[in-house]
Design a protein around this motif. Structure first.
Motif, PDB file in Angstrom:
ATOM      1  N   CYS A  30      40.267  20.997  30.254  1.00  8.93           N
ATOM      2  CA  CYS A  30      40.472  20.079  29.142  1.00  8.93           C
ATOM      3  C   CYS A  30      39.555  20.453  27.973  1.00  8.93           C
ATOM      4  N   CYS A  33      37.202  17.031  27.169  1.00 11.85           N
ATOM      5  CA  CYS A  33      36.076  16.630  28.031  1.00 11.85           C
ATOM      6  C   CYS A  33      35.521  17.813  28.817  1.00 11.85           C
ATOM      7  N   CYS A  44      45.056  15.871  30.917  1.00 10.03           N
ATOM      8  CA  CYS A  44      43.823  15.805  31.709  1.00 10.03           C
ATOM      9  C   CYS A  44      43.767  14.443  32.406  1.00 10.03           C
ATOM     10  N   HIS A  46      41.274  13.136  33.785  1.00 12.15           N
ATOM     11  CA  HIS A  46      39.983  12.479  33.538  1.00 12.15           C
ATOM     12  C   HIS A  46      40.050  11.647  32.262  1.00 12.15           C
ATOM     13  N   CYS A  47      40.518  12.254  31.156  1.00  5.59           N
ATOM     14  CA  CYS A  47      40.444  11.577  29.854  1.00  5.59           C
ATOM     15  C   CYS A  47      41.810  11.412  29.195  1.00  5.59           C
TER      16      CYS A  47
HETATM   17 ZN    ZN Z   1      39.703  15.601  29.664  1.00  5.56          ZN
END
Ligand code: ZN
Lengths: 138, 393
Positions: A30, A33, A44, A46-47
């Motif tokens: 990503c 992040c 992504c 995560h984010c």
């Molecule tokens: Zn990310």
């Protein structure tokens, strides 16, 4: 070695499966992040950024887990071989399931913690990232 | 005092077909056997059943694993229902949990839930290799991250978890053997179990290796068979021919990424999410539990569940099980009293739920483990899990 099963390649993961054409492993990373993810996805996880690309990595890592498989699940599948979970150096929290190229030497089976490096096996335009002991050479 | 939704439902009746290796009856015939037994046990006529549910009833690519769909069984039993459900997601207890919620919400009053497998017949002489019938095609879905690397079987997928657990915590094959021997000893007292010949430690170590650390006796036994339950509203709990079984709490959470080997910690599984959810809802604690029915598709999985449910600390399940005396029928926490899937047959989690009911109804015969008031059930391996506490009413 064996007739390998080939994955269904989709637009989200094609760069992963085709990465080995130039001998380099690429993992999805990503840009927002900086974290890696596997398997590849449109964003992504995560984010949720869509600013995500395939980053070339060293192809080196450590065996997080190993199972030496003795059962021939398919006609012609040679055993014993080792299925492994690799923690790549650039993303040590990532888990990449693969196998060691070739068969297991019963006197020196791969073990958790062993250093490994990628070696690609090309089947029908898909470059499967398998692993060999680090420093095993070409 | 407010009641949790699951406490609005009870298990009023249970049923089971014959369970065995390659039975000469169709999956549908076995399903009807189990369902009719459950109806009779509940003291209900089929005209009173107004809901039907199963897991998965389709959507599985492994031969003989899906079982007949809810509509097929509804048609075969001539039921008129207000609610039906079947689906491959939500874990092995998904059909049962959905039935509980349907009853709690008032959509249905008496729901017939079943789970049927025909894996032994479907796999035939090729055994489990027959299940890996992808050659000549490309591999879709989650298996595309496994099969191209010759991780073809759940035996290998879960072995990767077990190997890491052994590495980090000193868990040994002796600990895995304790599960295999315990469950076979219980099966020896269960006339319905598939494999009943007692096992020794020597037998365990002499068995053919499959995917280290799992040998043949670490893997459960594919079978043909069906189990069924009648889930009814608690208002009708005392109207049947025998006491109903209370559903004290359920845990259905999936808080980690539901992917195989997503990690980073592979020493645990989705079981920890379902277990945490259960204890968040339940008024009980592990110390209140009299016995456990824990998923044993592989010997390692009961260890995962013991840790997830908090019967011991993280990494301590091997030592907790020890030589097996603690989990035996006369031990402090009897485990898989009917023989589990390892020896009684792989009814994909629902056989364990059935056995929990058998024990709470004091029908265990030679394998009855005391007179339990609370039984905890944990079902699933890898990225799926469900857990519940059942209580004597
Ligand atoms: Zn990310």
């Amino acid at each position: 070695m064996n007739a390998r099963l080939v994955p269904e390649v989709g637009s989200d993961d094609a760069p992963f499966w085709e990465s080995g054409a130039d001998g380099v492993l690429r993992l999805q990373q990503c840009a927002s992040c900086t974290r890696f993810q596997h398997p590849p996805a449109p964003r992504c996880h995560h984010c949720l950024s869509e600013d995500i690309a395939f980053t070339a990595v060293s192809g080196r890592g450590e065996l997080y887990s190993v199972s030496v498989n003795h059962q021939s699940w398919l006609p012609g599948l040679e055993v014993p071989y080792a299925v492994v979970v690799v923690a790549p150096d650039e993303a040590p929290d990532l888990r990449l399931v693969s196998r060691m190229a070739g068969l297991v030497d019963p006197g020196a089976p791969p073990r958790i913690g062993d250093r490994v490096e990628v070696r690609f096996d090309e089947v029908d335009g898909v470059w499967l990232p398998l692993f060999v002991p680090a420093g095993a050479g070409a | 005092m407010s009641r949790r939704p699951e406490q609005s439902a009870v298990i009023r009746g249970i049923g089971a077909s014959e369970v065995g290796r390659r039975l000469p009856r169709s999956e549908l015939a076995l399903t009807l056997d189990a369902c009719l037994e459950a109806l009779a046990d509940a003291g209900l006529d089929r005209s009173e059943i107004d809901g039907i549910a199963t897991f998965p009833g389709g959507g599985f690519d492994s031969p003989g694993l899906a079982g007949p769909g809810a509509q097929e069984v509804q048609a075969a039993l001539g039921l008129a229902v207000n609610w039906s459900y079947g689906g491959p997601e939500g874990g092995q207890l998904g059909g049962f949990f959905s039935a509980v919620l349907a009853v709690a919400s008032g959509l249905a009053r008496h729901v017939l839930v079943y789970r049927t497998v025909g894996e032994a017949s479907a796999q035939g002489d090729a055994g489990r290799s027959r299940a890996m019938s992808f050659q000549g095609t490309t591999i879709p879905g989650f298996r595309k991250w496994l099969a191209p690397f010759d991780a073809h079987s759940p035996a290998t997928w879960i072995a990767l978890h077990a190997a890491r657990h052994m590495h980090e915590f000193g868990t040994t094959r002796d600990h895995l053997a304790a599960i295999a021997l315990n469950n076979r000893a219980n099966a020896a007292r269960n006339p319905a179990a598939v494999y009943r010949t007692p096992l020794t430690l020597e037998d365990y170590y002499e068995a053919r290796m499959i995917s280290e650390p799992f040998g043949m006796l670490d893997c459960d036994v594919p079978c043909d068979g069906s189990v069924a339950f009648v889930v009814s509203h608690v208002d009708t709990a005392d109207d049947g021919p025998h006491p109903s079984i209370g559903i004290e709490g359920i845990g259905w959470a999936l808080r980690q990424r539901p992917l195989w080997h997503a990690g980073p910690d592979l020493t645990g599984m989705a079981a920890s999410d379902a277990a945490a959810h259960l204890w968040e809802r339940s008024d009980l604690r592990p110390a209140d539990v009299d016995q456990v029915q824990l998923y044993d598709g592989f010997t390692f999985l009961p260890l995962v569940w013991l840790e997830a449910l908090g019967f011991c600390g993280k990494g301590e399940a091997g030592a907790f099980v020890g030589d097996g005396s603690r989990i035996a029928l006369d031990g402090e926490l009897p485990l898989d009293t009917g023989g589990g899937q390892l020896s009684a047959g792989r009814l994909h989690g629902c056989g364990l739920l059935h056995e929990a009911c058998v024990q709470l109804l004091d029908r265990g015969g030679e394998r009855q483990a005391g007179r339990p008031a609370v039984v905890a059930v944990g079902v699933g391996g890898g990225p799926t899990a469900g857990a519940l506490t059942l209580v004597r009413r």
